[in-house]
Scaffold this active site. Structure first.
Site, mmCIF file in Angstrom:
data_model
loop_
_atom_site.group_PDB
_atom_site.id
_atom_site.type_symbol
_atom_site.label_atom_id
_atom_site.label_comp_id
_atom_site.label_asym_id
_atom_site.label_seq_id
_atom_site.Cartn_x
_atom_site.Cartn_y
_atom_site.Cartn_z
ATOM 1 C CB ALA A 48 79.175 31.806 -11.408
ATOM 2 N N GLY A 85 82.366 31.410 -7.236
ATOM 3 C CA GLY A 85 83.289 32.211 -7.919
ATOM 4 C C GLY A 85 83.768 33.114 -7.270
ATOM 5 C CD GLU A 136 85.372 28.403 -7.835
ATOM 6 O OE1 GLU A 136 84.382 29.331 -8.311
ATOM 7 O OE2 GLU A 136 85.754 27.231 -8.459
ATOM 8 C CD GLU A 138 80.987 26.682 -6.182
ATOM 9 O OE1 GLU A 138 80.952 26.153 -5.228
ATOM 10 O OE2 GLU A 138 81.510 27.383 -6.882
HETATM 11 N N1 CAA Z 1 73.953 34.718 -9.194
HETATM 12 C C1 CAA Z 1 72.895 35.556 -9.288
HETATM 13 N N2 CAA Z 1 72.303 36.469 -8.832
HETATM 14 C C2 CAA Z 1 72.512 36.583 -7.341
HETATM 15 C C3 CAA Z 1 73.696 35.682 -7.066
HETATM 16 C C4 CAA Z 1 74.233 34.827 -8.019
HETATM 17 N N3 CAA Z 1 75.331 34.061 -7.470
HETATM 18 N N4 CAA Z 1 73.722 35.838 -5.735
HETATM 19 C C5 CAA Z 1 72.879 36.503 -5.239
HETATM 20 N N5 CAA Z 1 72.034 37.007 -6.493
HETATM 21 C C6 CAA Z 1 71.005 38.145 -6.516
HETATM 22 C C7 CAA Z 1 69.844 37.569 -5.867
HETATM 23 O O1 CAA Z 1 69.057 36.639 -6.927
HETATM 24 C C8 CAA Z 1 69.149 38.725 -5.427
HETATM 25 O O2 CAA Z 1 68.497 39.394 -6.708
HETATM 26 P P1 CAA Z 1 66.856 39.928 -6.635
HETATM 27 O O3 CAA Z 1 67.105 40.900 -5.656
HETATM 28 O O4 CAA Z 1 66.735 40.314 -8.195
HETATM 29 O O5 CAA Z 1 66.084 38.830 -6.222
HETATM 30 C C9 CAA Z 1 70.028 39.642 -5.034
HETATM 31 O O6 CAA Z 1 71.338 39.283 -5.753
HETATM 32 C C10 CAA Z 1 70.156 39.515 -3.548
HETATM 33 O O7 CAA Z 1 70.407 38.467 -3.224
HETATM 34 P P2 CAA Z 1 69.506 37.616 -1.929
HETATM 35 O O8 CAA Z 1 68.269 38.509 -1.778
HETATM 36 O O9 CAA Z 1 69.573 36.371 -1.995
HETATM 37 O O10 CAA Z 1 70.191 38.318 -0.514
HETATM 38 P P3 CAA Z 1 70.191 37.479 0.901
HETATM 39 O O11 CAA Z 1 70.898 38.474 1.801
HETATM 40 O O12 CAA Z 1 68.860 36.887 1.070
HETATM 41 O O13 CAA Z 1 71.178 36.166 0.728
HETATM 42 C C11 CAA Z 1 73.331 35.331 -0.197
HETATM 43 C C12 CAA Z 1 72.726 36.351 0.216
HETATM 44 C C13 CAA Z 1 73.286 34.216 0.999
HETATM 45 C C14 CAA Z 1 74.770 35.281 -0.767
HETATM 46 C C15 CAA Z 1 72.355 34.698 -1.346
HETATM 47 O O14 CAA Z 1 72.187 35.846 -2.408
HETATM 48 C C16 CAA Z 1 72.937 33.408 -2.181
HETATM 49 O O15 CAA Z 1 72.851 32.311 -1.637
HETATM 50 N N6 CAA Z 1 73.554 33.425 -3.252
HETATM 51 C C17 CAA Z 1 74.007 32.609 -4.129
HETATM 52 C C18 CAA Z 1 75.380 31.931 -3.616
HETATM 53 C C19 CAA Z 1 75.853 30.895 -4.360
HETATM 54 O O16 CAA Z 1 75.328 29.945 -4.643
HETATM 55 N N7 CAA Z 1 76.981 31.047 -5.231
HETATM 56 C C20 CAA Z 1 77.510 30.119 -6.124
HETATM 57 C C21 CAA Z 1 77.141 30.424 -7.494
HETATM 58 S S1 CAA Z 1 77.586 28.985 -8.449
HETATM 59 C C22 CAA Z 1 79.260 29.395 -8.787
HETATM 60 O O17 CAA Z 1 79.789 30.321 -8.224
HETATM 61 C C23 CAA Z 1 79.889 28.088 -9.891
HETATM 62 C C24 CAA Z 1 81.595 28.152 -9.869
HETATM 63 O O18 CAA Z 1 81.822 27.241 -9.729
HETATM 64 C C25 CAA Z 1 82.038 29.337 -10.321
#
Ligand code: CAA
Length: 261
Positions: free
Chosen positions: A67, A112, A115, A135
């Site tokens: 998400a 998400g 999911e 999460e």
């Molecule tokens: N939401 C919003 N933006 C996101 C995102 C997310 N879930 N995942 C990645 N992005 C964005 C980053 O902020 C970044 O944006 P900018 O270039 O503007 O800074 C861009 O995508 C590229 O990401 P990274 O620079 O972080 O790329 P990386 O290769 O260093 O890392 C990653 C990749 C490990 C996937 C890392 O992006 C990450 O950990 N993302 C979040 C994953 C996460 O926590 N997902 C769960 C979300 S909560 C959820 O899903 C709730 C639920 O129950 C539904």
């Protein structure tokens, strides 16, 4: 199909491909994207040209990285519940589609995203894909079905390990625990999912649709009830033209030409 800001859609030879298209955010699901998925699926549900639906992510890095954290950060509980409802609506629509659905997991499949993949009937992953429910590291629990669908797929112990550690697992590990069906090289991913989709399409359409329905509905029933439910569904297939054609074709040593009736 309507134009969507965050989705791409193509159909060829009965195979629909729905692509989550926000590559700059690693295809993260914001409320607009979730609403668009729900709306696109309502269109796909009644589209007779789509016999199998593939869901994938844009680019080579991510299927869906979860998400959208930038949208969720400032949310209050009411807004969070609304976002979760949008996701549940979209993901339950995926499960209720008459068509078989295949998640082509081309990269990060987190939160998400995992999911979403778990709402599909079949998951095929690129060897580069990474899976996880991160999460708890954000101070929340999975809210798009993760505590429930992942548990049903891999069992309580594995689901609790994945969810409470928040650790990423590889595609091979995901296959070992039954969270994905096949792992292939990234450049072979769409070939593989198309191959599976084509095999499904060759079979009796009513039978395929009914098989999906019986498996899903039966899984929530106690075994004796589920078995008699299967008997009723099996018997009903004998009222179809597809059954007459399928068995006649076998006996006449030719390929069946199913009408889907
Ligand atoms: N939401 C919003 N933006 C996101 C995102 C997310 N879930 N995942 C990645 N992005 C964005 C980053 O902020 C970044 O944006 P900018 O270039 O503007 O800074 C861009 O995508 C590229 O990401 P990274 O620079 O972080 O790329 P990386 O290769 O260093 O890392 C990653 C990749 C490990 C996937 C890392 O992006 C990450 O950990 N993302 C979040 C994953 C996460 O926590 N997902 C769960 C979300 S909560 C959820 O899903 C709730 C639920 O129950 C539904």
């Amino acid at each position: 199909m309507k134009e969507y800001n965050n989705l791409l859609f193509t159909v060829e030879d009965g195979i629909g491909v729905l692509t989550i298209n926000r590559p700059k955010s690693l295809n993260a699901l914001n409320s607009e994207t979730l609403a668009e998925i729900g709306s696109a699926l309502s269109e796909i549900k009644t589209n007779k040209d789509v016999k199998v639906l593939i869901i994938t992510g844009s680019g080579q890095k991510a299927f869906v990285a979860g998400a959208d954290i930038s949208q969720m950060a400032a949310m209050n509980p009411i807004e969070a519940a609304e976002l979760s409802e949008l996701a549940h609506n979209a993901f339950q629509t995926i499960e209720s589609l008459p068509q078989m659905t295949i998640a082509a997991v081309n990269g990060y499949c987190l939160g998400g995203g995992f999911e979403l993949a778990n709402s599909c009937d079949i998951r095929i992953a690129a060897s580069t894909a990474k899976f996880g429910q991160p999460e708890v590291g954000l101070g929340i629990v999975p809210g798009f079905g993760g505590t429930q669908r992942l548990t049903r797929l891999v069992g309580r112990g594995k689901a609790k390990e994945i969810i409470t550690t928040g650790a990423q697992i590889t595609a091979t590990e995901a296959k070992e625990i039954g969270a994905v069906e096949e792992v292939v090289e990234l450049d072979q991913l769409m070939t593989k999912v198309n191959e599976i989709a084509s095999k499904i399409i060759k079979n009796g359409p009513v039978a395929v649709r009914m098989a999906k329905y019986v498996i899903d509905k039966g899984a929530d029933l106690e075994l004796n009830t589920a078995i008699s439910f299967e008997t009723q569904m099996w018997a009903q297939t004998f009222a179809t033209e597809d059954q007459k054609e399928g068995m006649a074709a076998f006996l006449e040593k030719r390929h069946a030409k199913f009408s889907g009736k």
